[in-house]
Scaffold this active site. Structure first.
Site, PDB file in Angstrom:
ATOM      1  N   TYR A 158      -3.633 -16.498   4.661  1.00 31.02           N
ATOM      2  CA  TYR A 158      -4.039 -14.921   3.923  1.00 31.02           C
ATOM      3  C   TYR A 158      -5.303 -15.237   3.235  1.00 31.02           C
ATOM      4  O   TYR A 158      -6.352 -14.699   3.008  1.00 31.02           O
ATOM      5  CB  TYR A 158      -3.017 -14.404   3.439  1.00 31.02           C
ATOM      6  CG  TYR A 158      -3.376 -13.003   2.879  1.00 31.02           C
ATOM      7  CD1 TYR A 158      -3.754 -11.986   3.498  1.00 31.02           C
ATOM      8  CD2 TYR A 158      -3.234 -12.751   1.380  1.00 31.02           C
ATOM      9  CE1 TYR A 158      -4.051 -10.568   3.052  1.00 31.02           C
ATOM     10  CE2 TYR A 158      -3.706 -11.702   0.926  1.00 31.02           C
ATOM     11  CZ  TYR A 158      -4.153 -10.525   1.669  1.00 31.02           C
ATOM     12  OH  TYR A 158      -4.469  -9.411   0.889  1.00 31.02           O
ATOM     13  N   LYS A 162      -9.242 -13.998   3.270  1.00 32.48           N
ATOM     14  CA  LYS A 162      -9.926 -13.336   2.196  1.00 32.48           C
ATOM     15  C   LYS A 162     -11.313 -13.946   1.412  1.00 32.48           C
ATOM     16  O   LYS A 162     -12.082 -13.473   0.982  1.00 32.48           O
ATOM     17  CB  LYS A 162      -8.955 -12.781   1.339  1.00 32.48           C
ATOM     18  CG  LYS A 162      -7.838 -11.907   1.731  1.00 32.48           C
ATOM     19  CD  LYS A 162      -8.372 -10.656   2.408  1.00 32.48           C
ATOM     20  CE  LYS A 162      -7.574  -9.490   2.787  1.00 32.48           C
ATOM     21  NZ  LYS A 162      -8.168  -8.135   3.216  1.00 32.48           N
TER      22      LYS A 162
END
Length: 262
Positions: A158, A162
């Site tokens: 994740y 990002k």
């Protein structure tokens, strides 16, 4: 005089069915924007459309779309322009996450995270930019995360996705600046949205604690001693969507209560 009014402006919000996306849609609508809300979950999408209309906002269309599909992304932009005549604001909010030990991240899960969090931003932006370039005006706001600046355990995939969103934000901002298009990212901190619930359930099981205790683990180190709310994120998106932000581009703006200071 500059203001946060979005009267006569048209915005697309992806992942608008719930959580931060829903709050962003409501906030931009309250500021006067025409809205195209999109989500892959048709039930939540219709729910937010009805909520907007019940609030007296009839200038809204709901379009079911998979942001990882180029045809869907193109159709989303084209349908919005056909309905409202223009596109001024794109909010790339759709995103997913999971808490997994690095050695247990499957290739399929890695691809799922990157497809939605990165490819989705790429495809929707690619569909929107030519129209904005032609009009020599536009705002693109990408929802990133505080872990795009400092990664944390269990969220390597994740965090990496990002980080990629921030890189895309910076590169695109410089590329389209000559066309008066602003491209920025918002980096939320700890915002308890429906996205969090499966993560908290997973962490509580792994650590033999309650979901509330798991959430408190994330909030205990916030200098302002309170988690962020979806409205905090929506207010920053509104600011970046408005004329007030005309000289801001290529930024990843922290909304994390002081957890990130750069």
């Amino acid at each position: 005089m500059y203001s946060t009014s979005l009267n006569s402006k048209t915005a697309i919000v992806t992942g608008a069915g719930k959580g931060m996306g829903r709050e962003i849609a409501l906030t931009l609508s309250d500021a006067g924007a025409n809205l195209a809300v999109t989500d892959i979950d048709e039930n939540s999408l219709q729910s937010v459309k009805e909520e907007l209309q019940q609030n007296g906002k009839s200038n809204v269309i709901a379009i079911k779309a998979d942001v990882t599909n180029e045809n869907d992304a193109n159709a989303l932009v084209n349908s919005t322009i056909n309905e409202f005549g223009n596109l001024d604001i794109l909010v790339n909010n759709a995103g997913v996450s999971s808490a997994v030990n690095f050695s247990e991240i499957s290739e399929r899960e890695w691809d799922r995270i990157f497809d939605i969090n990165v490819k989705g931003v790429f495809l929707c932006s690619k569909a929107a930019v030519p129209h904005m370039v032609k009009r020599r005006s536009g705002k693109i706001i990408n929802i990133s995360s505080m872990v795009a600046k400092e990664a944390i355990p269990l969220f390597v995939h994740y965090s990496a996705s990002k980080f990629a969103v921030l890189g895309m934000t910076q590169g695109l901002a410089k590329e389209v600046a000559e066309y008066n298009i602003n491209v920025n990212a918002v980096c939320p901190g700890v915002v308890r949205t429906p996205l969090w619930e499966p993560l908290l359930k997973q962490l509580s099981k792994e650590r033999s604690i309650s979901s509330e205790e798991a959430f408190l683990d994330f909030t205990k180190d916030i200098p302002l001693q309170r988690p962020q709310e979806p409205k905090d994120i929506a207010n920053m998106v509104l600011y970046l969507s408005s004329d007030l932000s005309k000289n801001i581009t290529g930024q990843g703006i922290n909304i994390s209560g002081g957890m990130q200071l750069q």
